[in-house]
Motif scaffolding. Sequence first.
Motif, short mmCIF file in Angstrom:
data_model
loop_
_atom_site.label_atom_id
_atom_site.label_comp_id
_atom_site.label_asym_id
_atom_site.label_seq_id
_atom_site.Cartn_x
_atom_site.Cartn_y
_atom_site.Cartn_z
N UNK A 1 36.88 97.03 58.60
CA UNK A 1 36.64 96.26 57.38
C UNK A 1 37.87 96.32 56.48
N UNK A 2 38.51 97.50 56.41
CA UNK A 2 39.70 97.62 55.56
C UNK A 2 40.82 96.73 56.07
N UNK B 1 34.41 101.05 59.13
CA UNK B 1 35.11 101.06 57.85
C UNK B 1 36.59 100.68 57.99
N UNK B 2 37.27 101.25 59.01
CA UNK B 2 38.69 100.91 59.14
C UNK B 2 38.86 99.44 59.51
N UNK C 1 42.78 103.72 52.20
CA UNK C 1 42.36 103.00 53.39
C UNK C 1 42.25 101.52 53.05
N UNK C 2 41.82 101.24 51.86
CA UNK C 2 41.50 99.86 51.52
C UNK C 2 42.66 99.04 51.02
N UNK C 3 43.55 99.65 50.29
CA UNK C 3 44.60 98.79 49.78
C UNK C 3 45.81 99.59 49.38
#
Lengths: 1037, 197
Positions: free
Chosen positions: A581-582, A578-579, B33-35
């Motif tokens: 991919x982020x 996941x990290x 985490x994503x943005x």
Amino acid sequence: MSTEVSMERLVRTYLAANGDEDVQEVVSAIESGSSTVLLLVRALGEPLTSTEDAVRTRGLNLLSEVLTRIPKEKLSEQATRVLTKFYIDKLEDLHVIVPALKGILSLESFSHFGDEEAVKVFEALVQNIKMRAHVQATRFIVFMIIDALLKHRRDALKSLGNVFIGGYIELANGEKDPRNLLQAFSIDRVILTEFETKSKIDDLFDITFCYFPISWKPPAGDPYGISTDDLRNALRQCLSATSLFGPLAMPTFLEKLSATVGAAKIDTLQSMTACFPIYGQTALQPFAQKTWDALRMEIFQPLNDETQDYSLKTLISFIQTSYPSTDAQLDGIAVEITKECIGLLKEPERDQAKHAIKTLGALLESSPAVAKHACGQSLDTLLRLFRDPSAGSARGAVMDAITGLLSSLMRAAADGLYDVSEVLASKKDELVSCFVSSIRSSSLRQNALNAILEITQIAGLITTEEITFMCQACTEILLEESSQETQETLLQVLKQFSRNAPKALEETCLPLLFAQLPDEAPALEADEKREHYWRILSALQSLCLEPVLFQVLVVRLVTKLDIICSLKLDDSPEALIEVSAAYSHAILETLRKTIQSKIHAKHNDFAKYLDQLVPRLFSIFLRAALSPSSVRQIPCNTILILDASNIVNLLTQTASSTEQARFVTSLFHAYFNGTYTQIAYDAVRIPKDVPFTPFATDASSKSKDLVPILCGAIIGLRKEVDLSIDIPTAMVKRFAEWCLSTADSALQRDAVLRALSTLINKRLEDITPFMNETLPSYGNDVLLNPTVSLPRRLVCLELWVWVGRALLVRSDDSIRTLVDDLFDLFPDSNIAYDAALAIGRISQGGVDVLTKENHATIRFLHMQKFFNLLIPTLITGAKDTSVPDTTRQTLYLAALAAVVINIPHAVLSQVLPSILPLLFRCLQLSDAGLRANVAEVFAAIAADDVLASTSLTEHSPSLIKALLANSVPVAGEPTSVRLRVAALKSLAAIPAAIRYDVLHPLKPTVISQLGKAVDDHKRSVRKEAVEARAKWYRYHG
Amino acid sequence: MASITEIYNANPIIAASVNTARTKPIRHETRYLWSDDPDSKGPLSGLAGSREESDEDSEEGEEIDNIEIFELLRGIYDPEHPLTLEQLQVVNPSHIFIRPPNPPSPGAATNVLVEFTPTVPHCGMSTIIGLALRVRLLRALPERMKVDIRVRKGSHQSENALNKQLNDKERVAAALENTALLEVVEKCLAGEQPTLI
């Protein structure tokens, strides 16, 4: 003989009936040659000598009216002379003066009207017309005549000399009507610029400056169409028409400047600015000290910023006029002003010092000699102050002062006033080193960066080596700086460098930044490391716009992405995937946003990236999708696939038709034939055991997930691009079929629906079989078929939405059938509510898919057309009481609430009266999202004062109650931040739109209810509540 | 209209604007985490389910803090200069103190103390400034918050008298009955320079 008789008959008819058609008959008679003007005059003989005033007036009216209508060559020289004489005589008769003036006005435009006539007419006007005795309209004609004489017979009037000027002054003196004044000012301007006015200048001064400054305001409703500014500008043209006004005008200006406020003061300042260059050095000289005293007042004790700005402009004009030559020995007022301002710089953090800097800045934008002097003096002082060890906390203010001067110098350089580089040459080194040392100290950093930003914008001053030097220093600081504001300024500075010297950035800054990007994603807990790469990426995104830098960015980021995505993850924990991919997402977004900014800045270096960037991305995703391993791989993450498809979309959009055709053909080959070698970089690394057949029914989910990348390309295609492997109708059908049966996630489906929608929109002519056969069969077999499973029907509903949007945007009539299908779903309670919301979704139009950038077919006013079709159906449905159950009405209300937010403002104001009662009911729907739509619409209506006061006043009490109920959360009722914010915004806009007497009984209730809203648990809501409550407190009768 | 001709401080020091942008709380949640940027755009970007909208309306509260109160006050105009109280450093976020009820109970009052600094110790405008601050907070804060307005210790020559005046309910009410005075206060609040002279 018969013609004469007929003219007399015509005259008699006119005198009896006074009709326009009778005039026209006379005109036709003259035009056709069956009669002449002189015959008309003769026929008028009797009426014109009548003792009855009314008869004489009417008679002369006929003649004047005829003159305006007959062709200009119909009057011989002789006739013109006779008529002129005739009319001049008539001026003595008070009762016929108006038609006589009208006659003269049209006579003047005849080709044989000569200098002699012009002089006679003018003399007669002066002699006979007592302007004050006449109404505005009559005086207006006099001004028109003089204006026309000046236009066509200027030399004749010039030869009259002072007789003309004196006569005109007599006529114009005392005029007060703005309509006449506009005319008079344009005459004044001609006289002042063209005539010998020296001996009459005092009188001319009196009849122009007596109006200055203009304080007239147009009456309500503005019946004349004349604004205060029209008059001001016209008058200013006169004031600045001649240098002779100078000595007379200066005392007036100075007196008015101190005596006026507001708009009149600004008018005075603007007029001074305009007049100074015309009046010239000699006129200004005696008033230099007084002018500066007056301007000092406006600059150092300003009423407001606007007045100060205009005063500074006046100062520039004043200095420019006073010091015209470039190399003169400098003395006088400019030296004094400089000295005075420099004295104030000793305490740079004080209010007066800020004004002093603005004043010095004005000097820098004035004449070269003064600018050189002021620049040298002030920079010396400031740099000395800066070096002073006891300066301490004042250094920031000193730096700001330098920045202020640099920004004036930048404007001077941009306007080419003088060679700024030369003026600054001796100071440049010291400035640059002072800035660079200051950015290393955190307390001065922000100030020094602002200074650097200004100095690098001075054209031709800073060399590439100096930029490289500063760039190095800035980059080092960028890596350690934590304040967001300073970071933004740093990026602005670096961005400025990237425009002036991209090489400097490529060599110093970019390597340092790229080195900061890790090869492996930081762990889940490592928030700071993650923040760090975000910061580096966002810096890169704003810096790498220049083509050479963008090239570097693409290469480095794609390589980085490849490394992250190739990690062996066999037994890694889920979190690591996941990290990573982020991190990949952040990299892809950086690329996309950079491309977006470049498109915005109209760059055109994209063509090669379809071949360089896309194959590398495609390859990364394809390797993961075709991998036989069952372990989840990073590039299988659908968020990353969407990122890639957005990049592909942008690059496709910008490509030419030929490039698009070539590119999309290789994509089609990959997706439909499995031959991807053309479009995938380094294809040997892609596993060969599994074929790539994403559209096959038995395809793996992993390969189907790659469909959005193809869709991104299709969405951006131009209309004329051939789809190569399929005819459009087959392609559209294939996509629709795939959505309904094969796709196994909403994501895959939605991407394909978007692509399908753009194809329908662009190629509607080519897909008639789909529209006429396939779509209706889906309607009957799936959408309207209650035996089909609900999820499948909902997919079909989604298809309707996207087809609907495609048709809406191009205003195609077949949308009616489509929307009717949705209304037909209302009796089916399983799907009815979804159908109502679907209508709302269609009404959003093309959103960000069917756009101009994506080359969609967009018709002008398509929204208007759609809503004109839709709204009546909604109104009828919501009012229909034939079904006892109210659910049906509620569905129509829900549909209305869903669409209302998309109604263009122009249409809204038309339909508002008919939908207003329904909107009130909509505010009671259970869906908070729909209520928020309606509340936002009310906010938009209330913001339009005219619309609000006409449509809302009557219902405002009930509106306010409904809005108040939605502005605070009520137990058991759904609410949302958006709803509460919108309701509060509407409440805040109401006091400005609705008369106080209508709402004053509600004021205490509103204020007390808003007292609860200011205690909302969300900060954004509180902010609106505070705003609304303050407005209501200030709501008075 | 009260006529006040004396300018108490003709050449005040001007401060740069305070940056009150809140630093984003770092939380171990998916969106952070994503943005770091919630508004990413693109024709296909809406597909992955909008991660931001879902928690927009979470019940997690945002308490009123000193920064928020400062934001309510920063834009008020000085009665004497066309400058805001923030620019003149009359109000400052670190001089605003909030004391929630202890122990926390829903009905109990939260105490707010706002200290302001007149630009010069003999400033005769301090009462008007204090009144403007009080009126603003009276209108903008919920009733459960009890507000004290004081001049900063040592910043004014008649500090005690001023503090007494500003926190005496009846005197404040009486002052607000005075329409001329109220008009000046309203203008300060509306971000206009009141015409005193």
